[in-house]
Motif scaffolding. Structure first.
Motif, short mmCIF file in Angstrom:
data_model
loop_
_atom_site.label_atom_id
_atom_site.label_comp_id
_atom_site.label_asym_id
_atom_site.label_seq_id
_atom_site.Cartn_x
_atom_site.Cartn_y
_atom_site.Cartn_z
N THR A 99 0.84 -1.20 0.00
CA THR A 99 0.00 0.00 0.00
C THR A 99 0.87 1.25 0.00
O THR A 99 2.08 1.19 0.24
CB THR A 99 -0.92 0.06 1.24
N MET A 101 0.35 3.58 2.09
CA MET A 101 0.29 4.11 3.45
C MET A 101 1.64 4.01 4.16
O MET A 101 2.44 3.12 3.90
CB MET A 101 -0.76 3.37 4.26
N THR A 142 -3.95 2.27 -2.92
CA THR A 142 -4.38 3.44 -2.14
C THR A 142 -5.44 3.00 -1.14
O THR A 142 -6.02 1.91 -1.25
CB THR A 142 -4.98 4.52 -3.06
N VAL A 143 -5.72 3.87 -0.18
CA VAL A 143 -6.77 3.61 0.80
C VAL A 143 -8.10 3.42 0.09
O VAL A 143 -8.89 2.53 0.42
CB VAL A 143 -6.85 4.76 1.82
N GLU A 144 -8.36 4.23 -0.92
CA GLU A 144 -9.62 4.15 -1.67
C GLU A 144 -9.75 2.81 -2.39
O GLU A 144 -10.81 2.18 -2.38
CB GLU A 144 -9.70 5.29 -2.68
N SER A 147 -10.39 0.07 0.17
CA SER A 147 -11.77 0.19 0.68
C SER A 147 -12.77 -0.40 -0.31
O SER A 147 -13.74 -1.08 0.09
CB SER A 147 -12.11 1.66 0.93
N GLU A 160 -1.73 -6.97 9.32
CA GLU A 160 -0.91 -5.86 8.86
C GLU A 160 0.57 -6.21 9.00
O GLU A 160 0.97 -6.85 9.97
CB GLU A 160 -1.23 -4.62 9.69
N GLU A 173 0.54 7.89 1.37
CA GLU A 173 -0.71 8.26 2.02
C GLU A 173 -0.60 8.07 3.53
O GLU A 173 0.11 7.16 3.99
CB GLU A 173 -1.87 7.39 1.51
N TYR A 175 -1.62 6.84 7.16
CA TYR A 175 -2.12 5.54 7.62
C TYR A 175 -3.61 5.60 7.93
O TYR A 175 -4.10 6.52 8.60
CB TYR A 175 -1.35 5.12 8.86
N TYR A 176 -4.34 4.60 7.44
CA TYR A 176 -5.76 4.42 7.78
C TYR A 176 -5.90 3.06 8.45
O TYR A 176 -5.46 2.05 7.89
CB TYR A 176 -6.64 4.48 6.53
N PHE A 178 -7.34 0.05 8.81
CA PHE A 178 -8.27 -0.98 8.36
C PHE A 178 -8.34 -2.11 9.41
O PHE A 178 -7.34 -2.44 10.04
CB PHE A 178 -7.81 -1.57 7.02
#
Length: 279
Positions: A99, A101, A142-144, A147, A160, A173, A175-176, A178
């Motif tokens: 990713t 991220m 990407t995060v998108e 998702s 992770e 990006e 960090y999100y 998940f």
């Protein structure tokens, strides 16, 4: 995944009965009888699982199984299979995706100075994926994009993984968080926790995996162990002399009165039957 027998030993209860005899002139074999009841009951539960598995619920099956054995030898594949049962999807495989991220993590070196520092790392995920996911191991997701894959039911994030950071800064990006299926340090606990989301699926998987052949093998092993413990009580193990003879006689009388002798004969008859079919 497999199961191992809980081998209850009665040594300390035998030791206590001997000590009690020396102190009072009368042995206390209450503990020996309680242990024998546990051993025989466990074997009888195992027999019920063999004979009536299809009629027993997943929860009842697990509760009965853990009276005489414990589930062991869990693998990553077992956990993946349980996730598959939970989601109701068929995953064609597992892979690692990269990713964009990044995040800062605290790292520590195990030495006497307990040195620690902060380091920026990239984020990867191990995921289970469906046949129409069309993942690219070289792509930085990407995060998108992640998702959407989750929303479309094409992947489940298992865990992770930190990696060395690379790529252009403008492509990174923030960090999100998940949701991951489990943490390596607490996977088994979370899957067997009554409040865990995979609990019911885990019970179903255990029942599926504990085949008739595995249960019969456990039963035979259990009966060999019980016969050994009975022999230990009858012969006194390391204890000799008239004191133990008296204790052994008390045990024999009590075992007959409580029905242990009859139950043992019935269980050994089943063992002979299973041994013949299992060989």
């Amino acid at each position: 995944m497999n199961a191992e027998l809980l081998k209850r030993k009665i040594y300390w209860e035998v030791r206590y009965a001997i000590d009690k005899y020396f102190q009072t002139g009368k042995p206390d074999i209450t503990g020996i009888c309680q242990d024998m009841e546990g051993l025989l009951s466990g074997a009888e539960e195992c027999q019920k699982l063999i004979e009536s598995k299809s009629d027993i619920s997943e929860l009842e099956f697990y509760n009965m199984l853990t009276t005489f054995a414990f589930v062991t030898n869990w693998t990553e594949k077992d956990l993946d299979n349980i996730i598959e049962i939970h989601t109701g999807k068929y995953f064609v495989g597992s892979t690692r995706i990269r990713t964009r991220m990044h995040k800062v993590v605290k790292e520590r070196k195990d030495n006497k100075h307990c040195a620690c520092w902060y380091n920026e790392v990239g984020i990867d995920y191990r995921v289970l994926y469906t046949s129409d996911a069309h993942l690219d191991n070289k792509h930085l997701y990407t995060v998108e994009e992640i998702s959407k894959l989750i929303a479309d039911g094409k992947i489940v994030i298992v865990k992770e993984i930190n990696r060395k950071l690379f790529g252009k800064k403008q492509e990174r990006e923030t960090y999100y968080p998940f949701e991951c299926a489990y943490d390596d340090n607490s996977a088994l606990y979370s899957f067997l926790s009554k409040d865990g989301k995979y609990y019911l699926s885990t019970l179903k998987y255990i029942k599926e995996q504990m085949t008739s052949s595995k249960l019969k093998k456990l039963f035979i092993e259990n009966m060999k162990h019980i016969d050994g413990e009975i022999s230990y009580v009858s012969n006194g193990g390391k204890f000799n002399g008239l004191s133990w003879d008296y204790v052994a006689q008390e045990c024999e009388r009590e075992f007959e009165e409580k029905g242990y002798t009859r139950r043992l004969l019935n269980l050994n008859a089943e063992k002979a039957k299973y041994s013949k079919n299992h060989s």
